[in-house]
Design an enzyme around this catalytic site. Structure first.
Site, PDB file in Angstrom:
ATOM      1  N   LYS A 119      -9.720 -11.585   5.306  1.00  0.00           N
ATOM      2  CA  LYS A 119      -9.018 -11.437   4.114  1.00  0.00           C
ATOM      3  C   LYS A 119      -8.207 -12.348   3.487  1.00  0.00           C
ATOM      4  O   LYS A 119      -8.314 -12.417   2.040  1.00  0.00           O
ATOM      5  CB  LYS A 119      -8.006 -10.023   4.432  1.00  0.00           C
ATOM      6  CG  LYS A 119      -8.819  -8.687   4.669  1.00  0.00           C
ATOM      7  CD  LYS A 119      -7.838  -7.571   4.793  1.00  0.00           C
ATOM      8  CE  LYS A 119      -8.752  -6.348   5.294  1.00  0.00           C
ATOM      9  NZ  LYS A 119      -7.738  -5.269   5.799  1.00  0.00           N
TER      10      LYS A 119
ATOM     11  N   GLU B 207       1.319  -9.344   2.074  1.00  0.00           N
ATOM     12  CA  GLU B 207       1.151  -8.883   0.529  1.00  0.00           C
ATOM     13  C   GLU B 207       2.450  -8.044   0.251  1.00  0.00           C
ATOM     14  O   GLU B 207       3.062  -7.422   1.043  1.00  0.00           O
ATOM     15  CB  GLU B 207      -0.292  -7.801   0.709  1.00  0.00           C
ATOM     16  CG  GLU B 207      -1.619  -8.636   0.393  1.00  0.00           C
ATOM     17  CD  GLU B 207      -2.840  -7.656   0.203  1.00  0.00           C
ATOM     18  OE1 GLU B 207      -3.883  -8.127   0.567  1.00  0.00           O
ATOM     19  OE2 GLU B 207      -2.443  -6.394   0.602  1.00  0.00           O
TER      20      GLU B 207
ATOM     21  N   ARG C 186     -20.967  -4.399   3.500  1.00  0.00           N
ATOM     22  CA  ARG C 186     -22.000  -3.366   4.348  1.00  0.00           C
ATOM     23  C   ARG C 186     -21.984  -2.205   3.606  1.00  0.00           C
ATOM     24  O   ARG C 186     -21.362  -1.955   2.582  1.00  0.00           O
ATOM     25  CB  ARG C 186     -21.419  -3.272   5.765  1.00  0.00           C
ATOM     26  CG  ARG C 186     -19.795  -2.549   5.583  1.00  0.00           C
ATOM     27  CD  ARG C 186     -19.410  -2.195   6.785  1.00  0.00           C
ATOM     28  NE  ARG C 186     -17.783  -1.922   6.989  1.00  0.00           N
ATOM     29  CZ  ARG C 186     -17.278  -0.908   6.395  1.00  0.00           C
ATOM     30  NH1 ARG C 186     -17.969   0.192   6.078  1.00  0.00           N
ATOM     31  NH2 ARG C 186     -15.921  -0.923   6.416  1.00  0.00           N
TER      32      ARG C 186
HETATM   33  P1  ADP Z   1     -15.352   2.836   5.223  1.00  0.00           P
HETATM   34  O1  ADP Z   1     -14.668   2.236   4.017  1.00  0.00           O
HETATM   35  O2  ADP Z   1     -16.738   2.496   5.382  1.00  0.00           O
HETATM   36  O3  ADP Z   1     -14.834   4.067   5.624  1.00  0.00           O
HETATM   37  P2  ADP Z   1     -13.752   2.317   7.570  1.00  0.00           P
HETATM   38  O4  ADP Z   1     -12.689   1.432   7.575  1.00  0.00           O
HETATM   39  O5  ADP Z   1     -13.678   3.644   7.778  1.00  0.00           O
HETATM   40  O6  ADP Z   1     -14.685   1.913   6.481  1.00  0.00           O
HETATM   41  O7  ADP Z   1     -15.040   1.830   8.793  1.00  0.00           O
HETATM   42  C1  ADP Z   1     -16.262   2.351   8.986  1.00  0.00           C
HETATM   43  C2  ADP Z   1     -16.486   2.391  10.178  1.00  0.00           C
HETATM   44  O8  ADP Z   1     -16.473   1.061  10.866  1.00  0.00           O
HETATM   45  C3  ADP Z   1     -15.469   3.173  11.099  1.00  0.00           C
HETATM   46  O9  ADP Z   1     -16.045   3.907  12.192  1.00  0.00           O
HETATM   47  C4  ADP Z   1     -14.602   2.266  11.617  1.00  0.00           C
HETATM   48  O10 ADP Z   1     -13.956   2.645  12.875  1.00  0.00           O
HETATM   49  C5  ADP Z   1     -15.255   0.979  11.855  1.00  0.00           C
HETATM   50  N1  ADP Z   1     -14.615  -0.391  11.713  1.00  0.00           N
HETATM   51  C6  ADP Z   1     -14.426  -0.808  10.307  1.00  0.00           C
HETATM   52  N2  ADP Z   1     -13.913  -2.231  10.476  1.00  0.00           N
HETATM   53  C7  ADP Z   1     -13.904  -2.291  11.969  1.00  0.00           C
HETATM   54  C8  ADP Z   1     -13.738  -3.782  12.671  1.00  0.00           C
HETATM   55  N3  ADP Z   1     -13.217  -4.669  12.014  1.00  0.00           N
HETATM   56  N4  ADP Z   1     -13.953  -3.471  14.092  1.00  0.00           N
HETATM   57  C9  ADP Z   1     -14.286  -2.498  14.523  1.00  0.00           C
HETATM   58  N5  ADP Z   1     -14.666  -1.240  13.749  1.00  0.00           N
HETATM   59  C10 ADP Z   1     -14.627  -1.258  12.360  1.00  0.00           C
HETATM   60  P1  ADP Z   2      -8.969  -2.118   5.936  1.00  0.00           P
HETATM   61  O1  ADP Z   2     -10.017  -3.354   6.019  1.00  0.00           O
HETATM   62  O2  ADP Z   2      -8.375  -1.713   7.186  1.00  0.00           O
HETATM   63  O3  ADP Z   2      -9.791  -1.040   5.144  1.00  0.00           O
HETATM   64  P2  ADP Z   2      -7.501  -2.541   3.576  1.00  0.00           P
HETATM   65  O4  ADP Z   2      -6.804  -3.863   3.370  1.00  0.00           O
HETATM   66  O5  ADP Z   2      -8.670  -2.132   2.811  1.00  0.00           O
HETATM   67  O6  ADP Z   2      -7.461  -2.756   5.159  1.00  0.00           O
HETATM   68  O7  ADP Z   2      -6.371  -1.469   3.315  1.00  0.00           O
HETATM   69  C1  ADP Z   2      -6.392  -0.168   3.949  1.00  0.00           C
HETATM   70  C2  ADP Z   2      -5.423   0.841   3.420  1.00  0.00           C
HETATM   71  O8  ADP Z   2      -4.183   0.220   3.456  1.00  0.00           O
HETATM   72  C3  ADP Z   2      -5.373   0.756   1.594  1.00  0.00           C
HETATM   73  O9  ADP Z   2      -6.491   1.681   1.510  1.00  0.00           O
HETATM   74  C4  ADP Z   2      -3.908   1.314   1.447  1.00  0.00           C
HETATM   75  O10 ADP Z   2      -3.883   2.633   1.535  1.00  0.00           O
HETATM   76  C5  ADP Z   2      -3.133   0.502   2.482  1.00  0.00           C
HETATM   77  N1  ADP Z   2      -3.033  -1.118   1.962  1.00  0.00           N
HETATM   78  C6  ADP Z   2      -3.388  -2.120   2.162  1.00  0.00           C
HETATM   79  N2  ADP Z   2      -2.711  -3.147   1.533  1.00  0.00           N
HETATM   80  C7  ADP Z   2      -1.748  -2.411   0.881  1.00  0.00           C
HETATM   81  C8  ADP Z   2      -0.545  -2.823   0.104  1.00  0.00           C
HETATM   82  N3  ADP Z   2      -0.477  -4.508  -0.161  1.00  0.00           N
HETATM   83  N4  ADP Z   2       0.107  -1.995  -0.596  1.00  0.00           N
HETATM   84  C9  ADP Z   2       0.068  -0.844  -0.326  1.00  0.00           C
HETATM   85  N5  ADP Z   2      -0.929   0.085   0.672  1.00  0.00           N
HETATM   86  C10 ADP Z   2      -1.938  -1.134   1.092  1.00  0.00           C
END
Ligand code: ADP
Ligand code: ADP
Ligand code: MG
Length: 472
Positions: free
Chosen positions: A115, A199, A291
């Site tokens: 990130k 952030e 992906r």
């Molecule tokens: P999406 O936005 O596609 O819903 P998710 O964050 O829910 O993404 O992740 C999709 C799938 O991949 C879920 O089964 C989640 O548990 C798995 N997943 C996502 N990121 C990781 C990671 N960094 N390591 C292991 N599993 C992950």
């Molecule tokens: P992941 O890789 O686990 O999907 P993200 O960076 O996409 O992580 O963040 C997942 C969720 O966490 C977001 O959809 C939001 O709800 C919350 N989130 C992440 N960063 C912030 C932020 N800076 N401020 C508020 N909410 C956040």
């Protein structure tokens, strides 16, 4: 076009890819771990090969999976989501073996996978990012200093994070100190990497993401947005497309920025650019998922584009069959993630035997699942066992159709998120169509429902036991 594709995944994700292969007249090769020997993806694929005994490590075994693909003469590998799907070493190993990788380049995965690296690339490309640190933090003291400069509340986040893990909000100095070590430990355990960054916490945010498709001939289009604001602990539960929150003008601006983001990293194949939109309708880049996404089905529902087929066609070198002007969307779609979890017990996973399974159908109803009556949900994997995707011409109709389909859906034996979703679909707050990521905390009463009747459950269990005994 490819002749045979290996699917390096399991569950409903693997089945979704098998379906795309079948429609493209491509043979599918499933891989599986020992506990998955009776899984549906093993039965549905044209061929299936055992990876090894370990439930999880098997699906992460790069060397073995590439080896199976070579032995089985597969000309491409689809990684699905989760598991190896965002692992640049895997993409590289596949390409080095002379096999097609159905996804972006290893470089794009590496650049967007971290990130912090992604933020740097996006800032350089002129994409608006959530205010925060570009480099990773080196100590809790530095974190404290950055938080004071930024102003509370702030978010401590794992650079390698995913699946909502490794993210903590901090409102005070004490919380920064306290959460720093905890988030580091969580990140190390989940991702094998304890790099953290900070952030600004966006207040009352909407999670709005854009689906991207890019071919290897320099064409990039977006397929509009998905609103994934209904979450629990930063994990998506219900997603909708299009968003009810953004105007057509904002949609066009955000879509253009999403395309610009993909262009900046020479992105090829399907990807998702995630943004947070604040209460002033200002939007900020959050991350890119390199992906296929779980919730791609709602985009398919409103655009009519088969995203998985497009992924395969793009990897085979085909050009996108449409331009940005030629894609449009119609109606409204809602996805419910049916998880084997008990919402009334902190969404604790509920693996076990499904004693009865009736899936809904009818107009505008799509089910992507991997479970059935008698299936034993293993405890080792993600608890999502099916996705219900609803489409209807209007938002109101999509909501009433969701109510109807959720009522038809009957899963017994294990507790699931179904009754909770029935409550949500029947609520005025959901019908209003406007929600931010605080939805769950705002409406805790949606968790009040009566779990299914125990008596009926026992009857269903007895029926399954008799069927099993009779060899049915
Ligand atoms: P999406 O936005 O596609 O819903 P998710 O964050 O829910 O993404 O992740 C999709 C799938 O991949 C879920 O089964 C989640 O548990 C798995 N997943 C996502 N990121 C990781 C990671 N960094 N390591 C292991 N599993 C992950
Ligand atoms: P992941 O890789 O686990 O999907 P993200 O960076 O996409 O992580 O963040 C997942 C969720 O966490 C977001 O959809 C939001 O709800 C919350 N989130 C992440 N960063 C912030 C932020 N800076 N401020 C508020 N909410 C956040
Ligand atoms: Mg995300």
């Amino acid at each position: 076009m490819f002749k045979r594709i290996l699917i390096a995944n399991r569950g409903e994700c693997a089945i979704r890819i098998i379906r795309a292969c079948s429609e493209l007249d491509i043979e599918s090769v499933a891989v599986y771990s020992e506990p998955d020997s009776h899984a549906l993806h093993v039965k549905k694929a044209d061929q299936a090969v055992l990876i090894g005994p370990d439930p999880v490590k098997s699906y992460l075994n790069i060397h073995r999976i590439v080896d199976i693909a070579l032995k089985m003469k597969c000309d491409a590998i689809h990684p699905g989501y989760g598991f190896l799907s965002e692992n640049s070493d895997f993409a590289e190993a596949v390409i080095k073996a002379g096999i097609g990788y159905i996804g972006p380049s290893a470089d794009a995965i590496a650049n967007m996978g971290s990130k912090t690296a992604a933020r740097t690339a996006m800032l350089a490309a002129g994409v608006p990012c959530i205010p925060g640190t570009e480099a990773s933090l080196t100590s809790s003291d530095e974190a404290l200093q950055v938080a004071k400069e930024m102003g509370y509340p702030v978010m401590l986040k794992a650079a390698a994070g995913g699946g909502g893990r490794g993210i903590r909000r901090c409102d005070t100095d004490e919380e920064v100190i306290e959460n720093y070590a905890m988030t580091q430990r969580e990140a190390m355990a989940a991702f094998g990497n304890d790099e953290l960054f900070m952030e600004k916490c966006i207040l009352e945010p909407r999670h709005i993401e854009f689906q991207i498709l890019a071919d290897s001939h320099g064409h990039i289009v977006h397929l509009f947005e998905r609103d994934c604001s209904i979450q629990r602990r930063n994990q998506k539960l219900i997603e909708i497309a299009p968003s009810n929150y953004i105007s057509q003008e904002l949609r066009e601006r955000m879509g253009a920025v999403a395309v610009q983001a993909a262009k900046a990293v020479n992105y090829v194949n399907a990807g998702t650019v995630e943004f947070l939109v604040d209460k002033n309708h200002d939007f900020f880049f959050m991350e890119m998922n390199t992906r296929l996404q779980v919730e791609h089905t709602i985009t398919e529902a409103i655009t009519g584009v088969d995203i998985v087929s497009q992924q395969i066609r793009i990897a085979a070198g085909e050009a996108l069959p449409f331009t940005q002007e030629e894609v449009s969307f119609k109606g409204h779609a809602i996805e419910f993630r049916i998880n084997a979890e008990d919402p009334q017990n902190g969404f604790f996973p509920t693996p076990g035997r499904i004693t009865r399974y009736y899936s809904p159908g009818g107009p505008g109803v799509r089910v992507d699942g991997c479970v059935s009556s008698g299936y034993e949900i293993p405890p080792h994997y993600d608890s999502m066992c099916a996705k219900l995707t609803i489409w209807a011409p209007t938002w109101e109709h999509a909501v009433t159709r969701s109510q109807r389909a959720l009522n038809e859906y009957d899963i017994r034996g294990v507790k699931t998120t179904l009754p909770f979703y029935r409550n949500i679909a029947q609520s005025d707050v959901f019908l209003a169509g406007q929600f931010d990521t605080g939805f769950m905390e705002q409406y805790p009463e949606l968790l009040n429902y009566k779990a299914f009747e125990a008596r009926e459950d026992i009857a269903a269990a007895v029926a399954v036991a008799i069927a099993v005994h009779a060899g049915l």
